[in-house]
Motif scaffolding. Structure first.
Motif, PDB file in Angstrom:
ATOM      1  N   VAL A   1      60.163  68.125 130.553  1.00 37.85           N
ATOM      2  CA  VAL A   1      59.939  68.274 132.406  1.00 37.85           C
ATOM      3  C   VAL A   1      61.514  67.925 132.659  1.00 37.85           C
ATOM      4  CG1 VAL A   1      59.531  66.854 134.623  1.00 37.85           C
ATOM      5  CG2 VAL A   1      58.181  67.300 132.660  1.00 37.85           C
ATOM      6  N   ALA A   2      62.839  67.813 131.607  1.00 37.31           N
ATOM      7  CA  ALA A   2      64.119  67.197 132.136  1.00 37.31           C
ATOM      8  C   ALA A   2      65.094  68.567 131.831  1.00 37.31           C
ATOM      9  CB  ALA A   2      64.478  66.835 131.359  1.00 37.31           C
ATOM     10  N   ALA A   3      63.907  69.807 131.446  1.00 32.69           N
ATOM     11  CA  ALA A   3      64.863  70.933 130.842  1.00 32.69           C
ATOM     12  C   ALA A   3      64.738  71.572 131.997  1.00 32.69           C
ATOM     13  CB  ALA A   3      64.364  71.256 130.293  1.00 32.69           C
ATOM     14  N   GLN A   4      63.177  71.873 132.834  1.00 27.99           N
ATOM     15  CA  GLN A   4      62.646  72.561 134.110  1.00 27.99           C
ATOM     16  C   GLN A   4      63.550  72.170 135.468  1.00 27.99           C
ATOM     17  OE1 GLN A   4      58.400  72.106 133.797  1.00 27.99           O
ATOM     18  NE2 GLN A   4      58.009  73.887 132.612  1.00 27.99           N
ATOM     19  N   GLN A   5      63.550  70.597 135.682  1.00 26.72           N
ATOM     20  CA  GLN A   5      64.168  69.965 136.338  1.00 26.72           C
ATOM     21  C   GLN A   5      65.989  70.199 136.738  1.00 26.72           C
ATOM     22  OE1 GLN A   5      63.778  65.221 136.375  1.00 26.72           O
ATOM     23  NE2 GLN A   5      62.163  65.873 137.548  1.00 26.72           N
ATOM     24  N   SER A   6      66.289  70.443 135.179  1.00 31.18           N
ATOM     25  CA  SER A   6      67.818  70.607 134.783  1.00 31.18           C
ATOM     26  C   SER A   6      67.623  72.504 135.721  1.00 31.18           C
ATOM     27  CB  SER A   6      68.380  71.274 133.647  1.00 31.18           C
ATOM     28  OG  SER A   6      68.512  68.918 133.195  1.00 31.18           O
ATOM     29  N   LEU A   7      66.708  73.617 135.657  1.00 29.32           N
ATOM     30  CA  LEU A   7      66.911  74.616 135.852  1.00 29.32           C
ATOM     31  C   LEU A   7      67.047  74.753 137.293  1.00 29.32           C
ATOM     32  CD1 LEU A   7      66.942  77.267 135.046  1.00 29.32           C
ATOM     33  CD2 LEU A   7      64.606  77.372 134.724  1.00 29.32           C
ATOM     34  N   ALA A   8      66.086  74.144 138.231  1.00 25.15           N
ATOM     35  CA  ALA A   8      65.596  74.082 139.238  1.00 25.15           C
ATOM     36  C   ALA A   8      67.224  73.508 139.799  1.00 25.15           C
ATOM     37  CB  ALA A   8      64.271  73.253 139.883  1.00 25.15           C
ATOM     38  N   ARG A   9      67.479  72.032 139.750  1.00 29.53           N
ATOM     39  CA  ARG A   9      68.807  71.942 139.957  1.00 29.53           C
ATOM     40  C   ARG A   9      69.292  73.253 139.872  1.00 29.53           C
ATOM     41  NH1 ARG A   9      71.938  70.940 143.643  1.00 29.53           N
ATOM     42  NH2 ARG A   9      73.922  69.494 143.308  1.00 29.53           N
ATOM     43  N   LEU A  10      69.801  73.475 138.271  1.00 27.10           N
ATOM     44  CA  LEU A  10      71.286  75.175 138.706  1.00 27.10           C
ATOM     45  C   LEU A  10      70.559  76.313 139.622  1.00 27.10           C
ATOM     46  CD1 LEU A  10      73.339  75.356 136.836  1.00 27.10           C
ATOM     47  CD2 LEU A  10      72.033  76.715 134.899  1.00 27.10           C
ATOM     48  N   LEU A  11      69.135  76.725 139.640  1.00 30.16           N
ATOM     49  CA  LEU A  11      69.104  77.796 140.223  1.00 30.16           C
ATOM     50  C   LEU A  11      69.554  77.199 141.761  1.00 30.16           C
ATOM     51  CD1 LEU A  11      65.718  78.585 138.260  1.00 30.16           C
ATOM     52  CD2 LEU A  11      68.356  80.221 137.953  1.00 30.16           C
ATOM     53  N   ASP A  12      69.442  76.370 142.358  1.00 28.99           N
ATOM     54  CA  ASP A  12      69.682  75.796 143.422  1.00 28.99           C
ATOM     55  C   ASP A  12      70.557  75.976 144.006  1.00 28.99           C
ATOM     56  OD1 ASP A  12      67.082  75.236 144.365  1.00 28.99           O
ATOM     57  OD2 ASP A  12      67.136  73.065 144.165  1.00 28.99           O
ATOM     58  N   ILE A  13      71.938  74.962 142.963  1.00 29.16           N
ATOM     59  CA  ILE A  13      73.373  75.676 142.607  1.00 29.16           C
ATOM     60  C   ILE A  13      73.490  76.728 142.794  1.00 29.16           C
ATOM     61  CG2 ILE A  13      75.414  75.231 141.500  1.00 29.16           C
ATOM     62  CD1 ILE A  13      74.411  72.627 140.778  1.00 29.16           C
ATOM     63  N   VAL A  14      73.260  77.778 142.277  1.00 32.06           N
ATOM     64  CA  VAL A  14      73.454  79.141 142.505  1.00 32.06           C
ATOM     65  C   VAL A  14      72.878  80.189 143.238  1.00 32.06           C
ATOM     66  CG1 VAL A  14      72.805  81.414 141.342  1.00 32.06           C
ATOM     67  CG2 VAL A  14      73.327  79.667 139.473  1.00 32.06           C
ATOM     68  N   ALA A  15      71.152  79.793 143.596  1.00 25.87           N
ATOM     69  CA  ALA A  15      71.645  80.217 145.050  1.00 25.87           C
ATOM     70  C   ALA A  15      72.710  79.901 146.801  1.00 25.87           C
ATOM     71  CB  ALA A  15      69.860  79.252 145.220  1.00 25.87           C
ATOM     72  N   GLY A  16      73.150  78.228 146.166  1.00 24.48           N
ATOM     73  CA  GLY A  16      73.913  78.253 147.270  1.00 24.48           C
ATOM     74  C   GLY A  16      75.187  78.532 147.566  1.00 24.48           C
ATOM     75  N   LEU A  17      76.000  79.183 146.128  1.00 29.31           N
ATOM     76  CA  LEU A  17      76.476  80.295 146.324  1.00 29.31           C
ATOM     77  C   LEU A  17      77.359  81.596 147.061  1.00 29.31           C
ATOM     78  CD1 LEU A  17      77.037  80.715 142.370  1.00 29.31           C
ATOM     79  CD2 LEU A  17      78.569  78.973 143.461  1.00 29.31           C
ATOM     80  N   PRO A  18      78.442  81.642 147.751  1.00 29.46           N
ATOM     81  CA  PRO A  18      79.203  82.535 148.563  1.00 29.46           C
ATOM     82  C   PRO A  18      77.958  83.718 148.277  1.00 29.46           C
ATOM     83  CG  PRO A  18      80.371  81.357 148.286  1.00 29.46           C
ATOM     84  CD  PRO A  18      79.792  80.807 147.469  1.00 29.46           C
ATOM     85  N   PRO A  19      77.375  84.849 149.181  1.00 30.78           N
ATOM     86  CA  PRO A  19      76.597  86.655 148.638  1.00 30.78           C
ATOM     87  C   PRO A  19      77.574  86.786 147.619  1.00 30.78           C
ATOM     88  CG  PRO A  19      76.710  85.484 150.793  1.00 30.78           C
ATOM     89  CD  PRO A  19      77.064  84.832 150.760  1.00 30.78           C
TER      90      PRO A  19
END
Length: 159
Positions: A90-108
């Motif tokens: 679960v912790a790994a899944q949450q970390s991955l979700a957070r990381l993907l959110d960060i990547v999605a928030g990067l400038p295009p």
């Protein structure tokens, strides 16, 4: 279209299971199920569907092992690594979700260069050609993406 997520999913499942061979089996089965259920029609959210399918397969395997512990190990297998514990998963899944959110928030453009480099495994020269920018600019985008990920992931540990 689904092939683009193979290595990303394989690495994620390998970290979750602690076993690359088991991860390959899970990812292969995930792809088979997604393709069987959707045929030639690509799913609306292919990445999410693959991750959900793989996670459900891991859960099913865990349940099967719980029901039949005598079949959980054969002569060549060892008990699962601590990474298979539900809390760590679960912790790994949450970390991955957070990381993907960060990547999605990067400038295009930064996100595009970062994804091509980290997820697709392209070289900086290939990315520069594909994006029509200099290798130096690609490197700057990648560094900015990694710094954003590091900063964002460091911030998740604080309450």
């Amino acid at each position: 279209m689904l092939e683009r997520y193979y290595h990303e999913l394989l690495n994620f499942i390998a970290r979750s299971t602690g076993c690359r061979e088991k991860a390959q089996d899970v990812v292969q089965e995930s792809y088979a199920r997604v393709l069987a259920s959707h045929g030639n029609t690509p799913p609306a959210q292919p990445r999410a569907l693959l991750y959900t399918t793989a996670r459900n397969l891991l859960i099913d395997q865990h349940r099967q092992q719980q029901r039949h512990p005598e079949h959980a190990l054969n002569d060549t297998e060892l008990p699962a690594a601590p990474a298979c514990e539900p809390e760590r998963t679960v912790a790994a899944q949450q970390s991955l979700a957070r990381l993907l959110d960060i990547v999605a928030g990067l400038p295009p453009r930064c996100r595009q260069a970062f994804v091509l480099y980290k997820f697709d495994g392209l070289s900086t020269a290939d990315i520069a050609r594909q994006m029509g920018i200099s290798v130096n600019m690609v490197e700057k985008h990648i560094i900015n993406g990694m710094l954003a990920c590091k900063k964002g992931m460091a911030g998740q540990d604080t309450p």
